[in-house]
Design an enzyme around this catalytic site. Sequence first.
Site, mmCIF file in Angstrom:
data_model
loop_
_atom_site.group_PDB
_atom_site.id
_atom_site.type_symbol
_atom_site.label_atom_id
_atom_site.label_comp_id
_atom_site.label_asym_id
_atom_site.label_seq_id
_atom_site.Cartn_x
_atom_site.Cartn_y
_atom_site.Cartn_z
ATOM 1 N N ASN A 1 0.943 -1.161 -0.006
ATOM 2 C CA ASN A 1 0.070 -0.182 0.143
ATOM 3 C C ASN A 1 0.927 1.292 -0.225
ATOM 4 O O ASN A 1 0.562 2.376 -0.852
ATOM 5 C CB ASN A 1 -1.010 -0.125 1.237
ATOM 6 C CG ASN A 1 -1.982 -0.945 1.253
ATOM 7 O OD1 ASN A 1 -2.297 -1.492 0.262
ATOM 8 N ND2 ASN A 1 -2.413 -1.359 2.308
ATOM 9 N N ASP B 1 -1.532 3.835 5.759
ATOM 10 C CA ASP B 1 -0.609 3.450 4.686
ATOM 11 C C ASP B 1 -0.257 4.560 3.956
ATOM 12 O O ASP B 1 0.656 4.863 3.525
ATOM 13 C CB ASP B 1 -0.759 2.395 4.123
ATOM 14 C CG ASP B 1 -1.065 0.986 5.013
ATOM 15 O OD1 ASP B 1 -0.394 1.087 6.300
ATOM 16 O OD2 ASP B 1 -1.519 -0.102 4.708
ATOM 17 N N PHE C 1 -5.408 -11.722 10.267
ATOM 18 C CA PHE C 1 -4.393 -11.767 9.074
ATOM 19 C C PHE C 1 -3.709 -13.213 9.120
ATOM 20 O O PHE C 1 -2.941 -13.712 10.114
ATOM 21 C CB PHE C 1 -3.293 -10.824 9.476
ATOM 22 C CG PHE C 1 -2.357 -10.430 8.488
ATOM 23 C CD1 PHE C 1 -2.635 -9.645 7.336
ATOM 24 C CD2 PHE C 1 -1.038 -11.195 8.355
ATOM 25 C CE1 PHE C 1 -1.690 -9.299 6.494
ATOM 26 C CE2 PHE C 1 -0.210 -10.958 7.204
ATOM 27 C CZ PHE C 1 -0.460 -10.053 6.288
ATOM 28 N N GLN D 1 1.122 -2.914 13.738
ATOM 29 C CA GLN D 1 0.279 -4.054 14.223
ATOM 30 C C GLN D 1 0.990 -5.335 14.824
ATOM 31 O O GLN D 1 0.765 -6.187 15.707
ATOM 32 C CB GLN D 1 -0.364 -4.776 12.981
ATOM 33 C CG GLN D 1 -1.447 -3.768 12.461
ATOM 34 C CD GLN D 1 -0.845 -3.353 11.114
ATOM 35 O OE1 GLN D 1 0.338 -2.845 10.820
ATOM 36 N NE2 GLN D 1 -1.753 -3.296 10.091
ATOM 37 N N GLN D 2 2.506 -5.291 14.543
ATOM 38 C CA GLN D 2 3.425 -6.377 14.956
ATOM 39 C C GLN D 2 3.831 -6.135 16.313
ATOM 40 O O GLN D 2 4.324 -6.919 17.080
ATOM 41 C CB GLN D 2 4.358 -6.788 14.195
ATOM 42 C CG GLN D 2 4.245 -7.127 12.869
ATOM 43 C CD GLN D 2 3.752 -8.584 12.934
ATOM 44 O OE1 GLN D 2 2.910 -8.827 13.785
ATOM 45 N NE2 GLN D 2 4.161 -9.492 11.978
ATOM 46 N N PHE E 1 -5.640 -10.694 4.362
ATOM 47 C CA PHE E 1 -6.189 -9.853 5.489
ATOM 48 C C PHE E 1 -7.683 -9.921 5.262
ATOM 49 O O PHE E 1 -8.257 -9.574 4.331
ATOM 50 C CB PHE E 1 -5.738 -8.439 5.328
ATOM 51 C CG PHE E 1 -6.326 -7.466 6.222
ATOM 52 C CD1 PHE E 1 -6.023 -7.316 7.578
ATOM 53 C CD2 PHE E 1 -7.133 -6.467 5.786
ATOM 54 C CE1 PHE E 1 -6.444 -6.537 8.417
ATOM 55 C CE2 PHE E 1 -7.617 -5.545 6.606
ATOM 56 C CZ PHE E 1 -7.336 -5.717 8.065
#
Length: 327
Positions: free
Chosen positions: A52, A257, A116, A172-173, A102
């Site tokens: 993205n 993004d 995900f 997100q991680q 996703f």
Amino acid sequence: MRIAVTGSIATDHLMVFPGRFADHLLPDQLAHLSLSFLVDRLEVRRGGVAANIAFGLGGLGLTPLLVGAVGADFAEYEVWLKEHGVDTGGVRVSHERQTARFMCITDEDANQIAAFHTGAMEEAGDIDLRHLVAVDERPGLVLVSPDDPSAMLRHTAACRELDVPFAADPSQQLARLDGGQVRELVTGATWLFTNEYEAALLRERTGWSRDQVLAVVGTWITTLGAGGVRVESAGRAPLTVPAVPVAETADPTGVGDAFRAGFLAAVGHDIDARSAAHLGCALASVVLAAVGSQTYEVDTAELTRIVERAYGHGAVGPLAAVLGGRS
């Protein structure tokens, strides 16, 4: 400036629930949660954080190097990205796994429930950024965005070894990383990107205060949703840039993004952080009005009008290197 974007490449399955999740969550039953939402619409779109961001950078005239792992089902997606200015020379194709998926449901309040599946992204840790830099044009900046954790750590270490500036975007991680890993990922970053919740989670994971985070990064960029963006650097007063007003939200997927793409496109032209945030917010507003992360077209004439309406005529001038002469 040549920018390498590392991170996830995925297919998005986006669904819309015509109601509010909160109306179906019973506080005394959350320990036994079992819900199914009947959705009105399913959109299958191209996505993944790195893809993205690279798409947005390509639309703004840069030729970003995309670095990530995909499956053999990536061929059509790769053609799409190349057609939109993305260099896919850093993409590894798995012969055993499919490209990541996703899956997301959005309610009428723009709240989301998502899952995900990593798929081929599990192999991203096998990519050697040092090799890519050796055979390709040396990037002026590497963005380390959400990916397989081993890949994120390996790319960050490679940037330090190669003395290449990097931007950290763990987002997100953060939920999968421990404190030591997060500290490793952000220390020495020229730019650190989080949203407001992630900023709090990052402090919790690292055990660092805001000032301690700012002591190890160049500039910390925190997106605040409708509240805009906060820009912080050690020894300077925080700068808040308001968001661009949007009449109607079609889909929030990929908005962060898009902000990063606009911001980094400006940074790639040595534009100051305030103006970079203006462009990031303008591009984010375009994506917020579209369904999907890569369904929009970068119209720099329209972006110029958005920046001028939101921030004043004087805000356009500093962005001339990105917006001037393009339509």
